[in-house]
Scaffold this active site. Sequence first.
Site, PDB file in Angstrom:
ATOM      1  N   GLY A  10      -9.452   3.312  -5.416  1.00  0.00           N
ATOM      2  CA  GLY A  10      -8.027   3.648  -5.289  1.00  0.00           C
ATOM      3  C   GLY A  10      -7.263   3.321  -6.554  1.00  0.00           C
ATOM      4  N   GLY A  14      -0.537   3.356  -7.336  1.00  0.00           N
ATOM      5  CA  GLY A  14      -0.086   2.118  -6.715  1.00  0.00           C
ATOM      6  C   GLY A  14      -0.772   0.840  -7.177  1.00  0.00           C
ATOM      7  CB  SER A 139      -2.010  -4.900   5.070  1.00  0.00           C
ATOM      8  OG  SER A 139      -0.665  -4.656   5.456  1.00  0.00           O
ATOM      9  CE1 TYR A 152      -2.900   0.734   6.418  1.00  0.00           C
ATOM     10  CE2 TYR A 152      -1.062  -0.657   7.098  1.00  0.00           C
ATOM     11  CZ  TYR A 152      -1.976  -0.253   6.143  1.00  0.00           C
ATOM     12  OH  TYR A 152      -1.986  -0.863   4.901  1.00  0.00           O
ATOM     13  CG  LEU A 184       7.419  -3.621   3.708  1.00  0.00           C
ATOM     14  CD1 LEU A 184       8.764  -4.138   4.200  1.00  0.00           C
ATOM     15  CD2 LEU A 184       7.219  -2.159   4.106  1.00  0.00           C
TER      16      LEU A 184
HETATM   17  P1  NDP Z   1      -1.251   4.468  -2.770  1.00  0.00           P
HETATM   18  O1  NDP Z   1      -1.112   5.613  -1.825  1.00  0.00           O
HETATM   19  O2  NDP Z   1      -0.334   4.417  -3.939  1.00  0.00           O
HETATM   20  O3  NDP Z   1      -2.755   4.370  -3.285  1.00  0.00           O
HETATM   21  C1  NDP Z   1      -3.856   4.577  -2.430  1.00  0.00           C
HETATM   22  C2  NDP Z   1      -5.109   4.725  -3.274  1.00  0.00           C
HETATM   23  O4  NDP Z   1      -6.242   4.869  -2.402  1.00  0.00           O
HETATM   24  C3  NDP Z   1      -5.061   5.946  -4.168  1.00  0.00           C
HETATM   25  O5  NDP Z   1      -5.553   5.628  -5.443  1.00  0.00           O
HETATM   26  C4  NDP Z   1      -5.978   6.930  -3.471  1.00  0.00           C
HETATM   27  O6  NDP Z   1      -6.635   7.736  -4.443  1.00  0.00           O
HETATM   28  C5  NDP Z   1      -6.996   5.992  -2.801  1.00  0.00           C
HETATM   29  N1  NDP Z   1      -7.608   6.629  -1.648  1.00  0.00           N
HETATM   30  C6  NDP Z   1      -6.999   6.997  -0.490  1.00  0.00           C
HETATM   31  N2  NDP Z   1      -7.868   7.617   0.315  1.00  0.00           N
HETATM   32  C7  NDP Z   1      -9.071   7.643  -0.346  1.00  0.00           C
HETATM   33  C8  NDP Z   1     -10.344   8.165  -0.032  1.00  0.00           C
HETATM   34  N3  NDP Z   1     -10.596   8.810   1.127  1.00  0.00           N
HETATM   35  N4  NDP Z   1     -11.333   8.018  -0.936  1.00  0.00           N
HETATM   36  C9  NDP Z   1     -11.109   7.399  -2.110  1.00  0.00           C
HETATM   37  N5  NDP Z   1      -9.920   6.881  -2.465  1.00  0.00           N
HETATM   38  C10 NDP Z   1      -8.909   7.024  -1.586  1.00  0.00           C
HETATM   39  O7  NDP Z   1      -1.082   3.149  -1.873  1.00  0.00           O
HETATM   40  P2  NDP Z   1      -1.160   1.578  -2.247  1.00  0.00           P
HETATM   41  O8  NDP Z   1      -1.439   1.371  -3.675  1.00  0.00           O
HETATM   42  O9  NDP Z   1       0.029   0.959  -1.638  1.00  0.00           O
HETATM   43  O10 NDP Z   1      -2.420   1.183  -1.355  1.00  0.00           O
HETATM   44  C11 NDP Z   1      -3.549   0.512  -1.852  1.00  0.00           C
HETATM   45  C12 NDP Z   1      -4.066  -0.441  -0.783  1.00  0.00           C
HETATM   46  O11 NDP Z   1      -3.069  -1.415  -0.509  1.00  0.00           O
HETATM   47  C13 NDP Z   1      -4.392   0.223   0.552  1.00  0.00           C
HETATM   48  O12 NDP Z   1      -5.574  -0.350   1.063  1.00  0.00           O
HETATM   49  C14 NDP Z   1      -3.197  -0.139   1.426  1.00  0.00           C
HETATM   50  O13 NDP Z   1      -3.533  -0.161   2.775  1.00  0.00           O
HETATM   51  C15 NDP Z   1      -2.888  -1.532   0.886  1.00  0.00           C
HETATM   52  N6  NDP Z   1      -1.551  -2.040   1.159  1.00  0.00           N
HETATM   53  C16 NDP Z   1      -0.431  -1.349   0.764  1.00  0.00           C
HETATM   54  C17 NDP Z   1       0.822  -1.880   1.011  1.00  0.00           C
HETATM   55  C18 NDP Z   1       2.086  -1.162   0.679  1.00  0.00           C
HETATM   56  O14 NDP Z   1       3.140  -1.489   1.258  1.00  0.00           O
HETATM   57  N7  NDP Z   1       2.089  -0.210  -0.231  1.00  0.00           N
HETATM   58  C19 NDP Z   1       0.965  -3.184   1.667  1.00  0.00           C
HETATM   59  C20 NDP Z   1      -0.274  -3.798   2.066  1.00  0.00           C
HETATM   60  C21 NDP Z   1      -1.480  -3.255   1.779  1.00  0.00           C
HETATM   61  P3  NDP Z   1      -6.945   9.300  -4.307  1.00  0.00           P
HETATM   62  O15 NDP Z   1      -5.854   9.908  -3.461  1.00  0.00           O
HETATM   63  O16 NDP Z   1      -6.961   9.786  -5.719  1.00  0.00           O
HETATM   64  O17 NDP Z   1      -8.273   9.334  -3.660  1.00  0.00           O
HETATM   65  C1  8X3 Z   2       1.346  -1.836   4.262  1.00  0.00           C
HETATM   66  C2  8X3 Z   2       2.476  -2.674   4.713  1.00  0.00           C
HETATM   67  O1  8X3 Z   2       4.112  -3.050   6.661  1.00  0.00           O
HETATM   68  O2  8X3 Z   2       3.752  -0.767   5.921  1.00  0.00           O
HETATM   69  O3  8X3 Z   2       0.112  -2.373   4.654  1.00  0.00           O
HETATM   70  O4  8X3 Z   2       2.053  -1.916   7.167  1.00  0.00           O
HETATM   71  S1  8X3 Z   2       3.111  -2.058   6.188  1.00  0.00           S
END
Ligand code: NDP
Ligand code: 8X3
Length: 252
Positions: A10, A14, A139, A152, A184
């Site tokens: 990923g 992000g 998370s 989720y 968040l």
């Molecule tokens: P983004 O949507 O910005 O990034 C998600 C990343 O995951 C992208 O790089 C995407 O790449 C990759 N991804 C998604 N699906 C797939 C797949 N099927 N195969 C390979 N890669 C995949 O979100 P975040 O940076 O926020 O999320 C990153 C992590 O942090 C996640 O696990 C999320 O649950 C966790 N998180 C996020 C929070 C938030 O509030 N934002 C809070 C807590 C945890 P691509 O689409 O190019 O494949």
């Molecule tokens: C992402 C944070 O609160 O949207 O894991 O689930 S929340």
Amino acid sequence: MKNSIALITGATSGIGAATARLMAKEGVKLVLCGRRTERLESIAQELSALTAVHTLQFDVRNQDVVNESIASIPESFKTLDILINNAGNAHGLDLIQNGSSNDWDAMIDINVKGLLYVTQAVLPGMLAREKGHIINIGSTAGKEVYPKGNVYCASKHAVDAINQGMRMDLNGTPIRVGAVNPGLVQTEFSEVRFKGDTEKADKVYQGYTPLKPQDVAEAIWFAVTRPPHVNIADLTLMCVDQASSMIVNKSV
Ligand code: NDP
Ligand code: 8X3
């Protein structure tokens, strides 16, 4: 940490992209993964001025492709020291009675099974080299459930359990395992959750100061830079305006 090698899933967006940028500045060699080829090429080009970068385009849901991709890593990047299991998203925010099974499949297949597939492909090399550090991105949704978060939250509770299980099963080996659990964070996360509805997604981050992806990257960096006898087992971080999943000090 200079010349260590980290694989980040990923990394196209992000938290993963911010972690790649921070690690590149510190001279960590990077294997950057994601599905979007253009994004991968663009971040690789940006960071190649700072460090060596190899990219792998794969969907974490496809176990065969995960295995082939990890096996294809060139010799100069193969001895992975760090795995950041970050790829994942929420898909939808619906009452369980209105939920879509496609969304449920996506969250379980990506956030849970994808993390397992990547770990299974990377771990044997770490064990053989007797060196490695795995950071699982959980998370606050893996610590408490919130309304409409159902699947989720279940997927992130699974990450929490897998993180604990990995640490137990790898006890007695030098492999370190820990979770970083953000609240968040302003990323593309909500845009994905709301299927491209940017207005709805933007609202999630309005009226308070959410975490930035760099804040999470710094927490990950803290975890991976501890002395070899120290393991950050479980690190939860939230912005000051957040007290729990449902308690956010919003002005609007
Ligand atoms: P983004 O949507 O910005 O990034 C998600 C990343 O995951 C992208 O790089 C995407 O790449 C990759 N991804 C998604 N699906 C797939 C797949 N099927 N195969 C390979 N890669 C995949 O979100 P975040 O940076 O926020 O999320 C990153 C992590 O942090 C996640 O696990 C999320 O649950 C966790 N998180 C996020 C929070 C938030 O509030 N934002 C809070 C807590 C945890 P691509 O689409 O190019 O494949
Ligand atoms: C992402 C944070 O609160 O949207 O894991 O689930 S929340």
